[in-house]
Scaffold this motif. Structure first.
Motif, PDB file in Angstrom:
ATOM      1  N   LEU A 180      45.978 -20.900 -10.052  1.00  0.00           N
ATOM      2  CA  LEU A 180      44.751 -20.218 -10.466  1.00  0.00           C
ATOM      3  C   LEU A 180      45.043 -18.759 -10.829  1.00  0.00           C
ATOM      4  O   LEU A 180      44.549 -18.243 -11.840  1.00  0.00           O
ATOM      5  N   GLU A 181      45.872 -18.101 -10.030  1.00  0.00           N
ATOM      6  CA  GLU A 181      46.252 -16.713 -10.321  1.00  0.00           C
ATOM      7  C   GLU A 181      47.025 -16.635 -11.630  1.00  0.00           C
ATOM      8  O   GLU A 181      46.819 -15.724 -12.436  1.00  0.00           O
ATOM      9  N   GLN A 182      47.924 -17.603 -11.839  1.00  0.00           N
ATOM     10  CA  GLN A 182      48.711 -17.648 -13.074  1.00  0.00           C
ATOM     11  C   GLN A 182      47.797 -17.835 -14.282  1.00  0.00           C
ATOM     12  O   GLN A 182      47.940 -17.156 -15.307  1.00  0.00           O
ATOM     13  N   VAL A 183      46.831 -18.754 -14.165  1.00  0.00           N
ATOM     14  CA  VAL A 183      45.910 -19.027 -15.266  1.00  0.00           C
ATOM     15  C   VAL A 183      45.054 -17.798 -15.569  1.00  0.00           C
ATOM     16  O   VAL A 183      44.827 -17.454 -16.730  1.00  0.00           O
ATOM     17  N   SER A 220      50.631 -24.572 -22.857  1.00  0.00           N
ATOM     18  CA  SER A 220      52.020 -24.342 -23.269  1.00  0.00           C
ATOM     19  C   SER A 220      52.760 -23.441 -22.291  1.00  0.00           C
ATOM     20  O   SER A 220      53.986 -23.395 -22.297  1.00  0.00           O
ATOM     21  N   ARG A 221      52.010 -22.754 -21.446  1.00  0.00           N
ATOM     22  CA  ARG A 221      52.631 -21.811 -20.513  1.00  0.00           C
ATOM     23  C   ARG A 221      52.526 -22.229 -19.057  1.00  0.00           C
ATOM     24  O   ARG A 221      52.927 -21.509 -18.164  1.00  0.00           O
ATOM     25  N   ILE A 222      51.952 -23.415 -18.834  1.00  0.00           N
ATOM     26  CA  ILE A 222      51.895 -23.962 -17.484  1.00  0.00           C
ATOM     27  C   ILE A 222      53.053 -24.935 -17.325  1.00  0.00           C
ATOM     28  O   ILE A 222      53.288 -25.781 -18.176  1.00  0.00           O
ATOM     29  N   PHE A 227      45.963 -28.285 -13.151  1.00  0.00           N
ATOM     30  CA  PHE A 227      45.272 -27.453 -14.138  1.00  0.00           C
ATOM     31  C   PHE A 227      43.862 -28.028 -14.311  1.00  0.00           C
ATOM     32  O   PHE A 227      43.573 -28.749 -15.232  1.00  0.00           O
ATOM     33  N   LEU A 228      42.970 -27.686 -13.353  1.00  0.00           N
ATOM     34  CA  LEU A 228      41.749 -28.458 -13.183  1.00  0.00           C
ATOM     35  C   LEU A 228      40.518 -27.897 -13.889  1.00  0.00           C
ATOM     36  O   LEU A 228      39.832 -28.604 -14.618  1.00  0.00           O
ATOM     37  N   CYS A 229      40.179 -26.684 -13.600  1.00  0.00           N
ATOM     38  CA  CYS A 229      38.879 -26.157 -14.039  1.00  0.00           C
ATOM     39  C   CYS A 229      38.785 -25.927 -15.521  1.00  0.00           C
ATOM     40  O   CYS A 229      37.684 -25.774 -16.048  1.00  0.00           O
TER      41      CYS A 229
END
Length: 195
Positions: free
Chosen positions: A122-125, A177-179, A187-189
């Motif tokens: 979540l922080e990464q996103v 592309s970055r996950i 990668f939910l929300c």
């Protein structure tokens, strides 16, 4: 080989994919109660929680060929359930409230490692969202965090609905592309439709 609730998930998945309906029944018995508790905690409705469990297992059935024995079946199912909950809240215009109220701490459904992975993702996103072009970022946040439809965003920002959809698609493509592939199931929300 005799299958029961003590059978490893990977073996159950393989058997299910080979047409063993009994394996699917065991998966249902093994996880339906946990999924129900998970859904009830957010939806606060027994009927909606029961429906969500049914929808989750329907997705499992429909996508059995896509299941990977080496991946976590539990994470896959909770990803589906979480996505359906997000969709439910978006449809009620309460998605933002849901995101603010969710609390992984204290839940015994997902283990500590999964909660930490989710928090890290979540922080990464959120960092990646900050890196989006300003207009794209605004559109994306209105869609995902405010739960607004493309039509609503288009009217609010004086844009064509197609422009809004293109910006959301571009943002999703950028994020995916970055996950790391290993984390895509978490990668939910931010996903519109579960593939």
């Amino acid at each position: 080989m005799l299958l029961d609730e003590n059978t490893k998930d990977s073996q159950l998945v393989k058997a299910f994919q080979q047409g063993n309906v009994g394996a699917f029944d065991i998966i249902f018995k093994k996880y339906s109660t946990k999924l129900y508790g998970f859904a009830l905690g957010y939806l606060k409705s027994k009927e909606e929680a029961e429906g969500l469990v049914q929808d989750t297992f329907l997705k499992i059935w429909e996508n059995k060929r896509k299941l990977k024995a080496e991946s976590s079946l539990k994470s896959y199912m909770f990803t589906i359930a979480y996505h359906l909950i997000c969709r439910n809240f978006r449809s009620k215009k309460n998605h933002n409230v849901f995101l603010q109220e969710k609390d992984w701490v204290g839940t015994d459904i997902l283990n500590l490692q999964e909660r930490l992975e989710y928090k890290s993702l979540l922080e990464q996103v959120e960092k990646l969202i900050d890196a989006l072009p300003e207009k794209q970022k605004i559109i994306f946040l209105k869609s995902r965090k405010e739960g607004k439809s493309s039509k609503e965003i288009a009217e609010e920002m004086n844009l064509a609905p197609g422009t809004v959809d293109n910006n959301i698609s571009a943002a999703l493509k950028f994020l995916r592309s970055r996950i790391h592939p290993r984390e895509l199931t978490l990668f939910l929300c931010f996903i519109i439709e579960f593939q």
